[in-house]
Design an enzyme around this catalytic site. Structure first.
Site: not given
Lengths: 307, 307, 307
Positions: A56-57, A86, A108, A136
């Site tokens: 959604r974001t 890695k 994010r 957020h």
């Protein structure tokens, strides 16, 4: 400029972002307006890199950028697929992305603080799209924007914040934003094991914002201008079934709310708000999510204007 | 034309690509230039299909195409998600993509030779973005571009290539490119179990490029114009701890390098170069990665011009 | 308008879509035409959300939209990465996407009926890109388009549909489309455990379309204008090896086909059609897939024109 936390904005900056969001929303109502907006950042690029998937974001940011005419380059699961698997540090990943010379990075991460560490080594503006239990900021701003849209103000509001108040970053961010405006009163409705944290109470006191804590859902709803509801996640509860009942809102339980009040939710919701509530004009959660698009467009626009 | 291997280019073609990369890099410095570049391939499409995830390479190609005004259609994990999981051959997948009539396909595959097999059935140009232990031509070209940027030439260089010389395709490709230019000398620094392959030695001899093999890191670094460092992967080592020490470069170990030398690395790095080295002006690995964007833009541009 | 099932179109609508597909295909043959098409929906956005990965279908839609000048925002694995993993209903997901104000949503879901349920709560047009065992209307239309391209008509055709007739949605959709046109005759070739369903026979009878069932592959192929071949999936067979032989077509087995006949397949194919058949001019499956691009462009165009 980077956007790392809701706390970085003062109220006049927030108002400016909201006016820009209003403008972009207005333009989107007509085809001519859409085309005008589409020309704003043509030829620019946004790179969205999600170390933790959040459809959604991510879609919301990418749609916002696309509507502004930007090219979008995206990775939806960088944790598994990128060099971080890695053992590459977030700083190295950020420096490489920075070298690719895009106009904006939206990131994010599953780890609190990781986006800020990435931003610290980037000349390219970085927007934090959520960093674990950290921040957020765009969610916080879209929450405030939804309140502004409904009430025309962010002051003199009786705001009920209910559900799980001890996990999740939305409760803290929203409280913080409300504390920046005068004469708001916050009612925290929860159960003993999920009460709001002492850090939140501390900045509310410092700002002079009054608040109270209760477990009486009905009384809280009755007095509210804004009800901000969140989920009681079963994993955090001693006795999920016994508790969750009063916190699962349905048509009857919201009956006590004022006609002018709104019911918000950061979404996704599961059973803490019954689908039958959606038809109620006070159910604002889908409008809240939709408004987030214009807030994100405004933020992208602001960041690019400011370089 | 397809781009399948670094070996397909002669030095005049390489110089032409580098001049184009320089031009595109120059244009990117101004907004007017960026807009001009953005108009170059407007209305064209690049499809990137990665059967093995590689966030950095994919983003770099997709940003390059987007900056050239192309639309990008992407899949980041085709091995799991595509029909190949149902047993479709790479040739069938390629024929279907070819039918979708895009201007360029960028493909990575986990199997050596697979991209060439795909290209063999495509009218659409295909760029190999790495095929297992096979080829990674754009990495090889961006490595050479970084050397050219630092020294202004690809000849008369003392190049140290160190670390794991027996796995990985960058060592072979870079050696091959250096062998095409006169008067280079290569010093391979490694440990017995990870020495450079006989195929590489063979084409170096054939071209008249001198080389030597050593395990003396310090002496090698002291004489180098270019140090190309790679990781000793623990999985290939008999005694990881005993060995890796000398191959983990830090501020002190690079002290012996000439002022004009550069330290390169294909990235990601883990602990084979300490982060403290990054601040040294000779640390060129992030510039090397950044230059890759313009090399890829130049290659995309070249492929489309040539149809 | 939403596109949820092939059955929603009448023959005049289908013809109109095919004429549009022909036009878009024609324009794509020249650079000037491509640029003209690219201007058609500039500034619009398509959001593709796939709850079940399908690289080919997704790329085809996204390339189609990109060629029409639209911005594409995409998620290739929404089941794992989106809020649906947290228990969000498809209706909630759809309402949120609807709020993001894109011009078109393309959705694939693993559950029959899910896309229709999503569309029911969306003002934004939704195209079904396949919903489990349910519908896949754009596949059905591209199948019909391929027949039209080869024979210039969708009537008076002897169509053999062979392989697994009881699973998969293409057999039902294609039969349905053929039943809308007069004087077609369908020959279903299969084995007892994979015979065509009674629902299909029912609507064929209702429409007056004649059909027969047989297990004689050779005789069926000999009489066909169109052979539509599908895979016998081992998991559904009592004795995979004994059965599959006759159903694995090779150069010899298609020898009996008429010169004007075409051999179709929804792809991917594994061993039910040998690669050696590809060179035969009657092998139409890659042309069939390629034509799908223009059918999807025509559908996107139609949906946007109709709002």
């Amino acid at each position: 400029m980077h956007i790392l936390t809701a706390e970085q904005f003062n109220t006049s900056q927030i108002e400016k972002i909201f006016r820009r969001a209003d403008y972009l929303r207005g333009q989107s109502a007509t085809l001519a307006g859409r085309k005008k907006v589409y020309k704003l950042h043509e030829g620019r690029q946004l790179c969205s890199i999600f170390f933790q998937p959040s459809t959604r974001t991510r879609l919301s940011f990418e749609i916002a950028a696309t509507k502004l005419g930007m090219g979008v380059i995206s990775t939806e699961n960088a944790r598994e697929h990128s060099s971080s698997a890695k053992g590459e540090t977030i700083e190295d990943t950020a420096k490489i992305l920075d070298g690719y010379d895009v106009d904006l990075i939206v990131m994010r991460h599953y780890e609190a603080g990781a986006v800020a560490r990435a931003a610290a080594v980037c000349k390219t503006p970085v927007i934090n799209a959520g960093d674990g239990t950290g921040e957020h900021p765009t969610q916080a701003l879209l929450d405030a924007y939804a309140i502004k849209q409904a009430h025309g103000r962010l002051t003199k509001l009786n705001v009920v914040i209910g559900g799980d108040l001890s996990h999740g970053r939305t409760v803290r961010s929203l409280s913080w934003l409300l504390s920046k405006y005068p004469k708001n009163h916050i009612v925290f409705v929860s159960i003993p094991e999920l009460r709001v944290g002492s850090d939140v109470k501390k900045f509310l006191k410092a700002s002079g914002t009054t608040f109270e804590e209760t477990s009486d859902v009905k009384a809280a709803l009755a007095g509210a201008d804004v009800v901000y509801w969140t989920r009681l996640q079963a994993e955090y509860l001693k006795d999920p079934k016994a508790v969750s009942k009063g916190f699962s809102l349905n048509e009857k339980s919201i009956d006590v709310m004022k006609k002018t009040a709104i019911l918000m939710h950061p979404l996704p919701r599961v059973d803490e708000i019954a689908p039958a509530v959606d038809a109620d004009p006070r159910a604002a959660y889908f409008r809240q999510a939709a408004g987030g698009l214009y807030v994100r467009m405004a933020l992208i626009d602001t960041v690019i204007q400011n370089g």
